[in-house]
Design a protein around this motif. Sequence first.
Motif, mmCIF file in Angstrom:
data_model
loop_
_atom_site.group_PDB
_atom_site.id
_atom_site.type_symbol
_atom_site.label_atom_id
_atom_site.label_comp_id
_atom_site.label_asym_id
_atom_site.label_seq_id
_atom_site.Cartn_x
_atom_site.Cartn_y
_atom_site.Cartn_z
ATOM 1 N N LEU A 410 0.911 -1.043 0.067
ATOM 2 C CA LEU A 410 0.040 0.044 -0.059
ATOM 3 C C LEU A 410 1.147 1.334 -0.225
ATOM 4 N N HIS A 411 2.218 1.082 0.539
ATOM 5 C CA HIS A 411 2.684 2.234 0.589
ATOM 6 C C HIS A 411 3.958 2.216 -0.280
ATOM 7 N N THR A 412 4.570 3.397 -0.866
ATOM 8 C CA THR A 412 5.506 3.575 -2.183
ATOM 9 C C THR A 412 6.788 2.554 -1.800
ATOM 10 N N LEU A 413 7.164 1.891 -2.826
ATOM 11 C CA LEU A 413 8.388 1.068 -2.670
ATOM 12 C C LEU A 413 9.415 1.989 -3.430
ATOM 13 N N ASN A 414 10.285 2.580 -2.565
ATOM 14 C CA ASN A 414 11.246 3.601 -3.196
ATOM 15 C C ASN A 414 12.660 3.416 -2.634
ATOM 16 N N ALA A 415 13.630 4.421 -2.978
ATOM 17 C CA ALA A 415 14.954 4.295 -2.373
ATOM 18 C C ALA A 415 14.648 4.256 -0.867
ATOM 19 N N GLU A 416 13.641 4.675 -0.356
ATOM 20 C CA GLU A 416 13.503 4.721 1.207
ATOM 21 C C GLU A 416 12.830 3.648 1.752
ATOM 22 N N SER A 417 12.393 2.583 0.943
ATOM 23 C CA SER A 417 11.769 1.646 1.568
ATOM 24 C C SER A 417 12.765 0.632 2.312
ATOM 25 N N HIS A 418 12.381 -0.090 3.266
ATOM 26 C CA HIS A 418 13.177 -0.795 4.111
ATOM 27 C C HIS A 418 13.991 -1.900 3.403
ATOM 28 N N VAL A 419 15.142 -1.807 3.724
ATOM 29 C CA VAL A 419 16.226 -2.741 3.167
ATOM 30 C C VAL A 419 15.881 -3.967 2.855
ATOM 31 N N LEU A 420 15.372 -4.737 3.818
ATOM 32 C CA LEU A 420 14.937 -6.125 3.711
ATOM 33 C C LEU A 420 13.830 -6.108 2.631
ATOM 34 N N THR A 421 12.886 -5.236 2.251
ATOM 35 C CA THR A 421 11.940 -5.214 1.319
ATOM 36 C C THR A 421 12.652 -5.193 -0.079
ATOM 37 N N ARG A 422 13.812 -4.273 -0.050
ATOM 38 C CA ARG A 422 14.411 -4.087 -1.320
ATOM 39 C C ARG A 422 15.485 -5.233 -1.731
ATOM 40 N N LEU A 423 16.080 -6.012 -0.699
ATOM 41 C CA LEU A 423 16.725 -7.086 -0.905
ATOM 42 C C LEU A 423 15.925 -8.256 -1.232
ATOM 43 N N ILE A 424 14.741 -8.556 -0.651
ATOM 44 C CA ILE A 424 13.749 -9.431 -1.175
ATOM 45 C C ILE A 424 13.459 -9.380 -2.574
ATOM 46 N N THR A 425 13.240 -8.198 -2.688
ATOM 47 C CA THR A 425 12.700 -7.816 -4.158
ATOM 48 C C THR A 425 13.790 -7.828 -5.231
ATOM 49 N N PHE A 426 15.146 -7.888 -4.983
ATOM 50 C CA PHE A 426 16.088 -7.842 -5.762
ATOM 51 C C PHE A 426 16.210 -9.158 -6.160
ATOM 52 N N GLY A 427 16.156 -10.243 -5.443
ATOM 53 C CA GLY A 427 16.483 -11.756 -5.725
ATOM 54 C C GLY A 427 15.293 -12.160 -6.451
ATOM 55 N N GLU A 428 14.124 -11.954 -5.959
ATOM 56 C CA GLU A 428 12.932 -12.305 -6.807
ATOM 57 C C GLU A 428 12.975 -11.847 -8.195
ATOM 58 N N THR A 429 13.439 -10.376 -8.298
ATOM 59 C CA THR A 429 13.399 -9.766 -9.507
ATOM 60 C C THR A 429 14.319 -10.323 -10.543
ATOM 61 N N ASN A 430 15.403 -10.909 -10.270
ATOM 62 C CA ASN A 430 16.184 -11.499 -11.080
ATOM 63 C C ASN A 430 15.700 -13.075 -11.508
ATOM 64 N N ASP A 431 14.981 -13.708 -10.582
ATOM 65 C CA ASP A 431 14.548 -14.922 -10.911
ATOM 66 C C ASP A 431 13.381 -14.692 -12.105
ATOM 67 N N PHE A 432 12.594 -13.614 -11.570
ATOM 68 C CA PHE A 432 11.211 -13.470 -12.425
ATOM 69 C C PHE A 432 11.919 -13.158 -13.862
ATOM 70 N N LEU A 433 12.798 -12.060 -13.644
ATOM 71 C CA LEU A 433 13.102 -11.739 -15.156
ATOM 72 C C LEU A 433 13.839 -12.773 -16.253
ATOM 73 N N LYS A 434 14.281 -13.527 -15.454
ATOM 74 C CA LYS A 434 15.079 -14.712 -16.270
ATOM 75 C C LYS A 434 13.607 -15.570 -16.847
ATOM 76 N N ARG A 435 12.851 -15.760 -16.126
ATOM 77 C CA ARG A 435 11.617 -16.678 -16.530
ATOM 78 C C ARG A 435 11.009 -15.924 -17.462
ATOM 79 N N TYR A 436 10.577 -14.567 -17.083
ATOM 80 C CA TYR A 436 9.522 -13.689 -18.036
ATOM 81 C C TYR A 436 10.225 -13.773 -19.293
#
Lengths: 544, 436
Positions: A410-436
């Motif tokens: 519900l809140h904006t995910l940006n540079a100020e987002s919690h570092v954990l959120t960004r880390l999780i997002t980073f790993g999943e992004t790479n996997d998703f990109l590979k498959r998409y």
Amino acid sequence: MWLKNIAFITLATITLASLANWLLMPPRVQALEQPVVARTNDFDLARQAVDRQFQQTWDEHDLQPASQADDLVIARRLSLGIVGTIPSLEEIRLLEQRPDVDRLQWWVDYLLNDRRYGDYMAERLSRAYVGTENGPFLIFRKRRFVTWLSDQLMANRPYDMLTRDLISETGLWTDHPAVNFVTATVDQDGTKEPDVARLAGRLTRAFLATRIDCVQCHDDNLGGDLKQSDFHELASFFREAQNSFVGITDKKGRPYDFKYLYADEEVTVPAQVPFNRDLLEESGGTLRQRLANWVTHPENKPFARAIVNRVWAIVTGRPLVEPVDDIPLEGSFEKGTLPAGMEPLVNDFIDHDFDLKRLIRLIASTEVFQLDSRADHEITAQHEKLWASYPVSRLRPEQVIGSINQASSLHTLNAESHVLTRLITFGETNDFLKRYGDAGEDEFSLDAGTIPQRLLMMNGNLVNERTKENFIRNSATKISQLAPDDASGIETAFLCVLTRRPTEQESEHFQAKLKNEELRTRRTQDFEDIFWALMNCTEFAWNH
Amino acid sequence: MNHFSHMLGPEGCGTRSHFSRRTLLGAGAGLAWLTPLSQVLAAASQQEKRRPKSVIVLWMQGGPSQLETWDPHPGKKIGGDAKAIDTSVKGLKIANSMPLSAEVMDQVSLLRCVTSKEGDHERATYNMQTGYRPDPTLIHPVIGAVLCHELSAKGVEIPRHVSIFPEAFSARGGFLGNKYDAFKMYDPSGPLPDLPKRVSEVRFDARMSDLNVLESSFAKGRRSDLETNKTLHQEMVNRATTMMTSDQIAAFNINDVSRSEKESFGDSPFGRGCLCATQLIETGVRCVQVTLGGWDTHANNHELQSARAATLDAGLAATIKRLKERDQFDDTIVLCGGEFGRTPNINPAAGRDHWPHGFSVVLAGGGIRRGTVFGETDPEGTKITPETKGAVRVEDIHATIHTALGINFHNYYQTPIGRPMAICEGKPIAEVLADV
């Protein structure tokens, strides 16, 4: 005992209601303090010139343009085009706090000041500059290069200066990240030196939107007048660039020898530019500096046209001239060879010191950018082709994943987002990109989606993780528990995923779904299913 | 009348073959200008020529050493530690780490002198898989994409182009469109990614009806041909759901195959990939690429290459055997190769570096001559030039495969920007094509 129970229930209800209030009501409007950039008269004049040209084209083709789209639709386009993701619910609430008159103008400025703008635009531009390959091991620093680009964009460094760095910078790939433009072509297995031919090809496509790659091996046999010598004479500007332990430097006087097709012997190729030769300085500086000055010369229109076309494409999803890096060298709109909008945008860009943020503001303010992709009258392919309706274009894989992540928060995910959120997002992004399936350099391909993409969205891990029952992370769960009633819950879900409110018919359908006893699903599961459907529809996967 | 006499003799009237199908077809073809019946028969005659219709690419990512696999030179300086063994083809020897492949060499054509100009992994991979060198202005389709574009496969409900253990630069549809990209999967002993539904049948159906509501409201007021000419979104959703419920997805599953059959492919992900590839081909899939990585041996070359070769050995030999057992060998072309070979010189780290100047590729199956060796590595380790006897270019391999498949590779594709582009610019290698 029963008193105790009632007290507990009351307390729980109050807690939940206040949570709901906090999550679903408009967040505090602190961003309102952000000043809106005042626009000068010449900004409006440039915008009007663009609008006039499009209007003239529609008149000539007897096309009735679509009317202006809703603010939220335009806001979604802007967000996807400038920061690469859809707006958050928090941002939508902020936006709706603004008065109508300057709402969209404020939104553009808000996005351009967000770090996500630099990061997203740097990623898109870097593909044109250095491609998507990993490049030479150790000596090529892609990440460092993109971060440097992002810094330049955030500081709004004039684009001609930025380009001059890319072409002529010397130094180590880590200390002077701009040199990675040259480093990326270092031949790993042969000479260990920069590849002058690849540099010539990249330079002309990325900075001049001209494809001269064909004449690398032979004279143009497709009706053009470029010769093989044009290519190699341009390549010769890079002949002094050398790669050593101190990075990229220039070795004065180093020759470039090449054997032309049908020639018997190699010749030493002089450095010469293929067009606008009068703009090339006779002497002074290194060969690369002279080349950089020629490329970025204010009178060298192909330079400004190239970036205007690319930025237009990134922001809208489709270039003015296709393909994005091939604009005819000759001609102007008056002669009918350049499309509406191009020349006024180019002139404004040059007149205002190659200001990229101004260019984006200008594009966003045009009538054509704000048109709807639907209308009461019939919309045809011709409407879309000539921008009489906003073109429906496929989102890039990064935009899809960015939007899935954003829609689930519900809140904006940006540079100020919690570092954990960004880390999780980073790993999943790479996997998703590979498959998409990353589109690679083929940035603006008009391809439709694929079966594996649909399977990934319907059954894949990411959408499942972002929609399943998880009160801490997922907006689907939060909404299911905290929405005061079904109608507002459905409306919030639509705003989170599609950046719009449901139609009457949609609202009825989903309200009936929530009341359906036969499905035997819990309310959280119902919202999981609603989010699933919203994320799997055409509207989510396409810009419109 | 000549045709009739051919029809009658030498066995003549009254013999069993008098009106056999073949003799009738011969007559039919000769009298094509006479009757419609003859046209039908002539067409049947064409079908008689059994053309392969599928390709299995065993992709050796990293650059396998020709000297430790198909072209050992024991006793020579360039040979290093490689030993050779006899094969089922008299006089032909291959590396001793591939005893199972040695047994099936009478089924393959071995090209020992392939040359290219690309010594970088990414660029050479592109070159080998598309038959074209990288061109920054467009992406060429890989062979599987061309095959899917050229040959139909009615009734196939699963993707017709599959890549098992895909790497970053493989199996693209390129300018033909991303619908020709390979379907990517990993070890077939695990579940197929993204295929099982996440929710019950009832909930899935309800989700689909929710989706329909959203689709119809998106269509309202927009271009009427948006779905059919542009997004194909609903079509892809339908095809994805068809695949999810198709019986044919059993072809992706190797867990029901007998243990002995599985073991014949070797106990490795690559071996399982090869087994899966043969099952997919039997189901009607046009092209399967199975990748075996780990060939980039700049250090400790002999040991690493031999270990890889042993993995390849079981997979390749079992693939050929199974295709033959299932009567699929004539319908399938098997291509086994990597992006380049490795240097004749051994570097100080006991490794071999990149060598695009003379390396080996194996071809087998329908339309490919059996038990043939073409070209050789120079025992002194000099670079092979295109003029060297037996030297072939990468694009020639593509032209050979297209010829075997019956694809007119001289035809031009129109790229999206209107540039004409031949399917392939090579020349078929007559020496490895079977007489058709």
